[in-house]
Design a protein around this motif. Structure first.
Motif, short mmCIF file in Angstrom:
data_model
loop_
_atom_site.label_atom_id
_atom_site.label_comp_id
_atom_site.label_asym_id
_atom_site.label_seq_id
_atom_site.Cartn_x
_atom_site.Cartn_y
_atom_site.Cartn_z
N ALA A 152 4.31 -5.84 31.93
CA ALA A 152 3.69 -5.78 33.25
C ALA A 152 4.75 -5.83 34.35
CB ALA A 152 2.71 -6.95 33.42
N LEU A 153 5.83 -6.57 34.12
CA LEU A 153 6.91 -6.65 35.11
C LEU A 153 7.70 -5.36 35.19
CD1 LEU A 153 8.35 -10.24 34.49
CD2 LEU A 153 7.17 -9.44 36.54
N ASP A 154 7.68 -4.57 34.13
CA ASP A 154 8.44 -3.32 34.10
C ASP A 154 7.95 -2.31 35.12
OD1 ASP A 154 10.31 -4.06 32.25
OD2 ASP A 154 9.22 -3.26 30.53
N VAL A 155 6.68 -2.46 35.54
CA VAL A 155 6.13 -1.55 36.55
C VAL A 155 6.54 -2.09 37.91
CG1 VAL A 155 4.06 -0.37 37.37
CG2 VAL A 155 4.17 -1.18 35.00
N SER A 156 7.82 -1.89 38.24
CA SER A 156 8.41 -2.56 39.40
C SER A 156 7.79 -2.14 40.73
CB SER A 156 9.92 -2.31 39.43
OG SER A 156 10.18 -0.91 39.42
N ASP A 157 7.25 -0.93 40.81
CA ASP A 157 6.70 -0.46 42.08
C ASP A 157 5.31 -0.99 42.36
OD1 ASP A 157 8.98 0.99 42.58
OD2 ASP A 157 8.22 2.81 41.64
N ASN A 158 4.62 -1.40 41.31
CA ASN A 158 3.24 -1.84 41.51
C ASN A 158 2.87 -2.87 40.44
OD1 ASN A 158 0.62 -1.95 42.54
ND2 ASN A 158 -0.09 -0.22 41.31
N ILE A 159 3.48 -4.05 40.55
CA ILE A 159 3.25 -5.10 39.56
C ILE A 159 1.85 -5.66 39.72
CG2 ILE A 159 4.00 -7.36 38.76
CD1 ILE A 159 6.80 -6.69 39.69
N ASP A 160 1.12 -5.70 38.62
CA ASP A 160 -0.25 -6.23 38.61
C ASP A 160 -0.18 -7.73 38.36
OD1 ASP A 160 -2.90 -6.80 38.38
OD2 ASP A 160 -3.32 -5.39 36.74
N PHE A 161 -0.08 -8.50 39.45
CA PHE A 161 0.07 -9.94 39.30
C PHE A 161 -1.22 -10.61 38.83
CE2 PHE A 161 3.92 -9.36 41.86
CZ PHE A 161 4.79 -10.18 41.16
N SER A 162 -2.35 -9.96 39.05
CA SER A 162 -3.60 -10.54 38.53
C SER A 162 -3.59 -10.49 37.01
CB SER A 162 -4.81 -9.77 39.08
OG SER A 162 -4.79 -8.40 38.65
N ARG A 163 -3.05 -9.42 36.43
CA ARG A 163 -2.93 -9.32 34.98
C ARG A 163 -1.90 -10.33 34.46
NH1 ARG A 163 -4.76 -9.21 30.05
NH2 ARG A 163 -3.47 -8.03 28.57
N ILE A 164 -0.78 -10.46 35.19
CA ILE A 164 0.24 -11.43 34.79
C ILE A 164 -0.32 -12.85 34.85
CG2 ILE A 164 2.44 -12.45 35.48
CD1 ILE A 164 3.37 -9.67 36.28
N GLU A 165 -1.11 -13.14 35.87
CA GLU A 165 -1.72 -14.47 35.99
C GLU A 165 -2.62 -14.75 34.79
OE1 GLU A 165 -4.33 -17.08 39.22
OE2 GLU A 165 -3.56 -15.09 39.73
N GLU A 166 -3.36 -13.74 34.37
CA GLU A 166 -4.23 -13.89 33.20
C GLU A 166 -3.41 -14.16 31.94
OE1 GLU A 166 -7.30 -11.10 30.54
OE2 GLU A 166 -6.60 -10.43 32.51
N LEU A 167 -2.31 -13.43 31.77
CA LEU A 167 -1.47 -13.58 30.58
C LEU A 167 -0.76 -14.93 30.56
CD1 LEU A 167 0.04 -9.99 30.49
CD2 LEU A 167 -1.51 -10.97 28.79
N ILE A 168 -0.28 -15.39 31.72
CA ILE A 168 0.38 -16.69 31.79
C ILE A 168 -0.62 -17.80 31.45
CG2 ILE A 168 1.40 -18.37 33.39
CD1 ILE A 168 2.88 -16.08 34.72
N SER A 169 -1.83 -17.66 31.93
CA SER A 169 -2.86 -18.64 31.59
C SER A 169 -3.14 -18.65 30.09
CB SER A 169 -4.16 -18.33 32.36
OG SER A 169 -5.18 -19.24 32.01
N GLN A 170 -3.22 -17.46 29.50
CA GLN A 170 -3.44 -17.37 28.06
C GLN A 170 -2.28 -18.00 27.28
OE1 GLN A 170 -4.11 -13.24 27.19
NE2 GLN A 170 -6.04 -13.15 28.31
N ALA A 171 -1.06 -17.75 27.74
CA ALA A 171 0.11 -18.33 27.07
C ALA A 171 0.10 -19.84 27.16
CB ALA A 171 1.39 -17.76 27.68
N TRP A 172 -0.26 -20.36 28.34
CA TRP A 172 -0.30 -21.82 28.51
C TRP A 172 -1.33 -22.47 27.59
CZ3 TRP A 172 2.52 -25.62 30.26
CH2 TRP A 172 1.93 -26.88 30.45
N HIS A 173 -2.42 -21.78 27.35
CA HIS A 173 -3.49 -22.34 26.52
C HIS A 173 -3.34 -21.96 25.05
CE1 HIS A 173 -5.40 -22.67 30.54
NE2 HIS A 173 -5.94 -23.75 30.01
N THR A 174 -2.22 -21.33 24.72
CA THR A 174 -1.96 -20.97 23.32
C THR A 174 -1.09 -22.05 22.68
OG1 THR A 174 -2.08 -18.59 23.75
CG2 THR A 174 -0.86 -19.28 21.79
N ASP A 175 -1.45 -22.44 21.48
CA ASP A 175 -0.63 -23.39 20.72
C ASP A 175 0.58 -22.63 20.22
OD1 ASP A 175 0.42 -25.41 19.22
OD2 ASP A 175 -1.15 -25.43 17.70
N GLU A 176 1.73 -22.79 20.94
CA GLU A 176 2.88 -21.93 20.64
C GLU A 176 3.69 -22.37 19.44
OE1 GLU A 176 4.74 -24.12 24.36
OE2 GLU A 176 2.71 -23.81 23.65
#
Length: 241
Positions: A152-176
């Motif tokens: 998602a960060l690779d799309v430097s001209d139009n980063i979808d931070f709403s998608r990144i926020e969703e993924l970070i939330s999923q990562a935080w709630h994942t038993d890593e």
């Protein structure tokens, strides 16, 4: 005005902070920030900071310590992603003034006899060894989330931070952390996933670049049977020890 990498780090840290606050409460943001500032003071040479950190952590229970560990671990993961996005972006490479290894090599051997270069290329042997170290405990689900954030960060001209926020939330709630040692079959699957996720794209790209290099420097493409890169693995052997 912040540099792109600094802005991305700040944005990712803010999103992670919101995720932690939503899960553990707003007070945890203050707690984590306090530890971060004390750690920065310690790194700057303030000897009093270590006493403050020791006092702080002495009052923590196991659950608290786990939150601190996860918060800083995941923040560092996000910083690494931001740095990788910056250094692989064409604009970032230009600002860092990093030359491509093969391009740099061309300038050093431009007067070399082409037959010598051809002979050297024919002897080139690169072995990529897949390993699974006992300390590699992160689950693939967790790693996959961070791969998606990086994409998602690779799309430097139009980063979808709403998608990144969703993924970070999923990562935080994942038993890593893996709760059990992986079996030989699981390690083998991990190796195959690494091939599919990384080598499947990187190796052909390198071979095309090497072929172009050969043609430019010697007037000849690489032989069709050339196999300078080979794969190896010691996963199953290690797991049997």
């Amino acid at each position: 005005m912040l540099e792109p990498i600094q802005q991305n780090v700040r944005d990712l840290g803010t999103i992670l902070g919101k995720t932690i606050a939503a899960d553990e409460g707003e007070q945890w943001l203050k707690n984590i920030e306090a530890v971060r500032l004390e750690g920065r003071e310690l790194a700057a040479g303030d000897s009093k900071a270590i006493t403050a950190l020791q006092t702080h952590f002495a009052q923590c229970n196991e659950h608290d310590m786990l939150i601190y560990a996860r918060a800083f671990s995941q923040f560092l993961n996000l910083v690494n992603l931001a740095e990788q996005q910056y250094t692989t972006d064409p604009q970032g490479l230009a600002e860092l003034d990093l030359a491509h290894p093969l391009e740099d090599l061309k300038t050093k051997i431009h007067n070399t006899d082409p037959t010598i270069i051809t002979a050297a290329l024919s002897k080139l042997k690169i072995e990529l060894v897949l390993t699974a170290h006992p300390t590699e405990v992160n689950r693939r689900t967790f790693i996959h989330k961070y791969n998606q954030i990086g994409q998602a960060l690779d799309v430097s001209d139009n980063i979808d931070f709403s998608r990144i926020e969703e993924l970070i939330s999923q990562a935080w709630h994942t038993d890593e952390i893996r709760q059990q040692r992986p079996t030989p079959l699981q390690e083998s699957r991990r190796g195959l996933n690494s091939i599919a996720d990384n080598f499947w794209y990187a190796v052909p790209k390198f071979m095309r670049e090497l072929d172009d290099f050969s043609y430019e420097m010697t007037g000849q493409a690489l032989p069709q049977h050339a196999t300078p890169i080979k794969m190896a693995s010691w996963m199953v052997r290690r797991s049997r020890w």
